[in-house]
Motif scaffolding. Structure first.
Motif, PDB file in Angstrom:
ATOM      1  N   LYS A   5       0.831  -1.195   0.000  1.00  0.00           N
ATOM      2  CA  LYS A   5       0.000   0.000   0.000  1.00  0.00           C
ATOM      3  C   LYS A   5       0.868   1.248   0.000  1.00  0.00           C
ATOM      4  O   LYS A   5       1.836   1.330   0.731  1.00  0.00           O
ATOM      5  N   THR A   6       0.469   2.197  -0.820  1.00  0.00           N
ATOM      6  CA  THR A   6       1.092   3.516  -0.828  1.00  0.00           C
ATOM      7  C   THR A   6       0.003   4.528  -0.519  1.00  0.00           C
ATOM      8  O   THR A   6      -1.019   4.568  -1.229  1.00  0.00           O
ATOM      9  N   ARG A   7       0.200   5.310   0.533  1.00  0.00           N
ATOM     10  CA  ARG A   7      -0.798   6.319   0.868  1.00  0.00           C
ATOM     11  C   ARG A   7      -0.660   7.488  -0.090  1.00  0.00           C
ATOM     12  O   ARG A   7       0.404   8.070  -0.233  1.00  0.00           O
ATOM     13  N   GLU A 159      -3.001  -2.690 -10.055  1.00  0.00           N
ATOM     14  CA  GLU A 159      -3.078  -1.668  -9.013  1.00  0.00           C
ATOM     15  C   GLU A 159      -4.521  -1.202  -8.869  1.00  0.00           C
ATOM     16  O   GLU A 159      -5.279  -1.164  -9.849  1.00  0.00           O
ATOM     17  N   VAL A 175      -5.466   5.093  -0.668  1.00  0.00           N
ATOM     18  CA  VAL A 175      -4.265   4.274  -0.830  1.00  0.00           C
ATOM     19  C   VAL A 175      -4.275   3.605  -2.192  1.00  0.00           C
ATOM     20  O   VAL A 175      -5.321   3.310  -2.763  1.00  0.00           O
TER      21      VAL A 175
END
Length: 180
Positions: A5-7, A159, A175
């Motif tokens: 996860k990338t915020r 994604e 996210v």
């Protein structure tokens, strides 16, 4: 496979973004006269309510706001399930001559918005319909573009963008999730 996860946005970012979008809506419509906000289930309903509060606090007016369920208008509902969960559409004001702003959390293919347009037109004939989306993740299959966007992000294969909202998820954040 592990999910990474990338915020993209935190709670403060979402608050600032919604404030900016609310003011853009008012500016674009030359004020609040005959303006209405309609959120698309689920995330769009919460975002529409927040935008409503921001505009009402700024201008001291009662801004008509509603919620729209598009389940049976989707072109893929029969593929997803034989027993769709239909939520309540709550629009207790006339759409005639209104500038309606549809609000959704993420715009992707455009199919949800197409279904929302069909649903709105079955309820009345607004003067115009605009689209506000917290996140535009690209990948359109239909020629639909938001008028107001919080964040543009290009999303690759595998994604997904997840919008978490405190009203539903207990936390505000956006996210990007991908499989590794």
């Amino acid at each position: 496979m592990q999910k990474v996860k990338t915020r993209l946005l935190d709670g403060d970012d979402i608050d600032r973004t919604l404030s900016r979008m609310a003011m853009q809506i008012v500016e674009h419509n030359h004020g609040v006269e005959n303006l209405a906000i309609i959120g698309i289930y689920t995330g769009g309903v919460y975002l529409a309510q927040r935008i409503q509060v921001l505009i009402q606090e700024q201008f001291g007016i009662n801004l008509p706001t509603g919620s729209l369920d598009i389940t049976l208008y989707r072109d893929d509902w029969s593929l997803a399930t034989q027993n769709p969960v239909v939520k309540k559409t709550a629009i207790d004001f006339a759409l005639q001559d209104k500038a309606v702003v549809l609000v959704d959390d993420v715009v992707y293919t455009g199919r949800t918005i197409r279904a929302a347009l069909d649903a709105i037109m079955d309820l009345g004939r607004p003067r115009c319909i605009q689209l506000a989306a917290l996140v535009d993740r690209g990948g359109r299959e239909l020629p639909i573009q938001p008028d107001y966007t919080g964040l543009d992000v290009q999303v690759g294969m595998g994604e997904h963008v997840h919008v978490l909202l405190r009203e539903h998820d207990g936390v505000d954040e956006v996210v990007l999730v991908r499989q590794e």
